[in-house]
Design a protein around this motif. Structure first.
Motif, PDB file in Angstrom:
ATOM      1  N   UNK A  36       3.714  -2.333  -9.817  1.00  0.00           N
ATOM      2  CA  UNK A  36       2.887  -1.171  -9.460  1.00  0.00           C
ATOM      3  C   UNK A  36       2.262  -0.505 -10.683  1.00  0.00           C
TER       4      UNK A  36
ATOM      5  N   UNK B  36      -3.091  -6.475  -5.404  1.00  0.00           N
ATOM      6  CA  UNK B  36      -1.643  -6.513  -5.225  1.00  0.00           C
ATOM      7  C   UNK B  36      -1.016  -5.149  -5.516  1.00  0.00           C
TER       8      UNK B  36
ATOM      9  N   UNK C 105      -2.436  -2.321  -5.181  1.00  0.00           N
ATOM     10  CA  UNK C 105      -2.793  -1.441  -4.059  1.00  0.00           C
ATOM     11  C   UNK C 105      -1.889  -1.683  -2.855  1.00  0.00           C
ATOM     12  N   UNK C 106      -1.660  -2.943  -2.559  1.00  0.00           N
ATOM     13  CA  UNK C 106      -0.793  -3.253  -1.410  1.00  0.00           C
ATOM     14  C   UNK C 106       0.633  -2.784  -1.663  1.00  0.00           C
ATOM     15  N   UNK C 107       1.101  -2.999  -2.871  1.00  0.00           N
ATOM     16  CA  UNK C 107       2.471  -2.566  -3.181  1.00  0.00           C
ATOM     17  C   UNK C 107       2.591  -1.045  -3.122  1.00  0.00           C
ATOM     18  N   UNK C 108       1.540  -0.375  -3.566  1.00  0.00           N
ATOM     19  CA  UNK C 108       1.578   1.091  -3.502  1.00  0.00           C
ATOM     20  C   UNK C 108       1.644   1.551  -2.043  1.00  0.00           C
ATOM     21  N   UNK C 109       0.840   0.923  -1.210  1.00  0.00           N
ATOM     22  CA  UNK C 109       0.885   1.273   0.225  1.00  0.00           C
ATOM     23  C   UNK C 109       2.283   1.020   0.788  1.00  0.00           C
ATOM     24  N   UNK C 110       2.879  -0.083   0.361  1.00  0.00           N
ATOM     25  CA  UNK C 110       4.213  -0.426   0.868  1.00  0.00           C
ATOM     26  C   UNK C 110       5.279   0.521   0.334  1.00  0.00           C
ATOM     27  N   UNK C 111       5.046   1.051  -0.852  1.00  0.00           N
ATOM     28  CA  UNK C 111       6.036   1.969  -1.432  1.00  0.00           C
ATOM     29  C   UNK C 111       5.918   3.365  -0.837  1.00  0.00           C
TER      30      UNK C 111
END
Lengths: 203, 265
Positions: free
Chosen positions: B9, B18, B20-26
């Motif tokens: 992140x 990636x 961005x997606x991880x931030x959304x998931x976090x």
């Protein structure tokens, strides 16, 4: 973005309390964490309430959390992993076929319907990429990358050497990036954006 | 303290999609979880479920306890091999093992508290250890899951066997999923205690058959005794209560068993 990420991280990194925590105190403080962890591991949303009970009942049977062992979160993560693995072995239900209406992970900080849609797609990609990892790697990846736990705390919580945490993380990152690349390529909204550059964890 | 790698992140070398997606998931929240209801359910379950008795012991204490148990067991074993074991040898074994006597329930290579779950019996019971329990020293392992294993618990039916026979039993691993299944079965038995003691007794027996070396032996035996009392089988209840109270006299279920026997007259 960096500021936001920092906020996410700091809100989820709780200091190790110096007090013994019984199952009820653990539930109050960490039910959300355990539910998130179980869902990210691949638990069926309808199973989550039941799995939660089992996790905290085991925590109770173990006498609660005492501060000489990891952090409450990583300690609970180890129990959750076991409970989840047990359930999976028994049910043999395909996670892809499961009904996830009961307990779900929903995007936060959403300002518009389109943003919500985008974030849901992002969550779906991340979950699919997580599902491609072995359970052991998945657990380490979730705890480190999404929950902001330290490698030391993960090692203590899961009862494995910190070197194993690093190697699992390194391998998990590689597998996750490959899977995510494929998913991005398949996704119309994100087409053209690759993700080949992934910093490797220290082996 | 080790130096952790930069998280994906926060790593600018990782592509934006990636991160961005991880931030959304976090940044997710849990939707649909009824925390209050879950807490109430947990409170109900924990109210009748025994806690590991040694919870909170330090690692050093746990190791010491494990060693003491083994020393006691070895001393007993040596004593049993004598043609005519003297009282003195048994006594010395007991003294050398502070938690002495009928130590049976423990987990090998599990968690510290599962090790700490070793029963601490009443000091006044000068019985030898029934099963040798291997001491557990914390050491790293190469897998994430720590399986519940090796609970050296004799079956209820064998509770009155001579200690020598019990001591000869090998410590066997338990099934990884045994605890959850066992807890459910014992909870079912407990729920039947008031309205259907026969069913409670049957379920307790089923728990004994299915999990002879389980984690909830104390509770299932207490349920069986209380069910016997409720069924009017007082002699059998008393017969089974004797070894139970000798072993678990300070446990969470002893008071209920004594009360039931007292009511039975």
């Amino acid at each position: 973005m960096a500021g936001t990420m920092k906020t996410v991280r700091s809100s989820k990194r709780e200091a190790v309390t110096g007090e013994h925590l019984d199952a009820e105190a653990l539930y109050r403080a960490h039910a959300d964490f355990v539910a998130r962890f179980l869902l990210r591991l691949g638990a069926n949303g309808q199973d989550v309430p039941d799995l939660l009970q089992e996790v905290f009942l085991v925590a109770h049977r173990r006498g609660g959390f005492t501060p000489d062992r990891a952090k409450p979160t990583t300690w609970l993560a180890e129990i959750s992993f076991r409970v989840f693995s047990d359930r999976r072995k028994k049910s043999r239900r395909k996670l892809e076929d499961s009904d996830t209406e009961s307990v779900t992970l929903a995007p936060s900080n959403v300002s518009s319907p389109s943003e919500r849609t985008e974030k849901r797609q992002a969550l779906a990609r991340v979950q699919s990429a997580l599902d491609s990892l072995t359970p052991e790697k998945r657990a380490v990846f979730i705890l480190y990358e999404l929950e902001g736990e330290s490698c030391d705390s993960i090692a203590q919580g899961l009862g494995i050497p910190v070197g194993t945490v690093y190697s699992r993380l390194h391998s998990a990152r590689r597998d996750f990036a490959r899977a995510h690349d494929r998913l991005v390529d398949e996704s119309p909204s994100s087409r053209g954006v690759g993700s080949s550059a992934v910093a490797g964890a220290r082996a | 303290m080790t130096s952790d790698p930069t998280r994906l992140l926060e790593d600018p070398s990782v592509v934006a999609s990636m991160r961005g997606d991880l931030l959304s998931a976090a940044e997710v929240h849990v939707h649909g979880l009824d925390v209050a209801s879950g807490l109430a359910q947990l409170q109900a379950a924990t109210a009748t479920t025994a806690v590991a008795t040694g919870a909170g012991m330090s690692a050093a204490t746990k190791i010491a306890v494990g060693l003491a148990v083994t020393v006691g067991a070895v001393a007993l074993w040596a004593g049993l091999r004598e043609p005519a074991p003297s009282v003195a040898s048994t006594t010395s074994a007991t003294i050398s093992a502070p938690i002495s006597a009928p130590v049976v329930g423990s987990a090998v290579k599990a968690t510290p508290t599962e090790v700490a779950a070793t029963e601490i019996p009443p000091a006044a019971v000068p019985e030898p250890p029934a099963v040798a329990v291997t001491p557990v020293v914390e050491e790293p392992e190469a897998v994430v899951a720590k399986e519940p294993v090796a609970v050296g618990e004799p079956s209820d039916a064998a509770a009155e066997e001579p200690a020598t026979r019990k001591a000869s039993r090998a410590v066997r691993p338990a099934s990884p999923s045994s605890f959850v299944d066992e807890a459910k079965l014992v909870a079912k038995a407990r729920a039947q205690l008031t309205n259907s003691p026969a069913k409670a007794l049957e379920l307790a027996k089923e728990a004994e058959r299915t999990f002879p070396r389980g984690h909830l032996v104390e509770e299932r035996r207490a349920i069986a005794i209380r069910a016997l009392v409720a069924l009017g089988r007082h002699d059998e209840a008393r017969r089974r209560a004797k070894p139970f109270l000798a072993r678990y006299g300070r446990g969470a279920h002893a008071a209920a068993v004594r009360r039931a026997l007292g009511d039975a007259g």
